[in-house]
Write an enzyme that holds these catalytic residues in place. Sequence first.
Site: not given
Length: 308
Positions: A138-139, A135
Site C-alpha cells: 500500500c505505502d 503494508c
Amino acid sequence: MAKRIYDVMVIGGGGAGLTAALYTSRANLSTILFEKLVSGGQIASTDWVENYPGFTEGVLGSEIAQKMEAQAVRYGTEIIYEEVKNLSRKGNIFEAVSTEASYAARAVILAMGASCRMIGVPNEKELMGKGVSYCATCDGAFFKGKKVIAVGGGDSALQEGIFLTRFAERVTIVHRRDKLRASPILQERAKMNSKISFIWDTVVDKIEGEKKVEAVLLRNVKTGVKQKIPTDGIFVFIGHDPNSGLAKGFVTLDEKGCIVTDASLATSVPGVFAAGEVRQGAVRQLVSACGEGCAAALAVQAFLDEHC
Ligand code: NAP
C-alpha cells in the site's frame, strides 16, 4: 428481524470467506457475504504470491483476490460491503446487524481473519500514515529513494522488506532476536539483497517525529545499549491478532482471542462455523485459509441437511 432468510451468512471476505461462499453458493444454498473493506483480506494487500498452487510463476495478491470474489459472485454469492456490528441467535435463525441493516440466515461461517499487530510504542498511532505503515504494497511507493526500517523477523518482514527495496534506497530490518523466523528461501533472498541490512537483538522503544517519522529509538535487548536512527519510515511486521471482537460472548474463544472449533470447524454454537486466521490453530497461509473455507462450507451443508 430481516424479511429474507438466507441459508448461509459468511462474515469476512478473505480467502477463507470467499472460498466458503463459493462452495455454499455452488451447492445452491442462498449465501450472503459481508466484507467491511475490500474483498481478499490480507491477500489483497500482498504484492506477490508464490506459493498458491497452480500459479507456476506466482500471481499478484490483488489479482487472486478479485478472481476469488468474481468466482463466488458467479455462482450466486451476494456480497454486502458493510461491517457486521452484532450477531445473535433467535431460535434457529441467526441475525447479523450491520451499520446499515439487519440480515438473517440459518447458518453462519465466521471468517473475519486477522489484523496486523502494533508495536505499542510512543507515537506509533499518532504517526500512522505519516511514515508508520503496516503494508508495503500500500505505502512502499511513498518511499522512493528514502531510508526505511522494517520490524520483525518472520516471512512478512522479509517478503515485504524485499518488496520495499524496489523503492527505498535502504531497508534496515530490526529484529528482536539474532535468528530469523522466516522461511530459508526468503532469508537467502534478503541476505543477498544489497539494499537490505539487519540490526539484531533489538527492539523499537519510540518513534520520533513532529508531522512525520524522522527517527526511531532502538534498544539492544542483550546489552541495553540505545541508539537513535534517522529514518523516513517504519514498517511493522510483527504478526497478527484475530479479528474476533464480533464473536466475543457469542462463541467460545481461546486465551489469544481465536475462535475455538472442533475438527469439523463447528464452534460452540450449533450452526456457527469458523474458518481461516480467526480460528484457533489456523496455519496462516492462503491455501490453508481456502481449504478451511471449503471444509466449513461442507460442514454447513451437512448441518442444514440435518436441521432444516
Ligand atoms: P510471524 O511469523 O508471527 O513473525 C512475527 C515476527 O515478529 C517474529 O519474528 C517475532 O519475533 C516478531 N515479533 C513479534 N512480536 C514482536 C514485538 N512485540 N516486537 C518485536 N518483534 C516482534 O508473523 P508473519 O511474519 O506476519 O507471518 C505470519 C504467518 O504468515 C506465518 O505463518 C508466515 O509463514 C505466513 N506468511 C507467509 C508468507 C509466504 O509464504 N511467503 C508471507 C508472509 C507471511 P520472534 O521470531 O522472536 O518471535
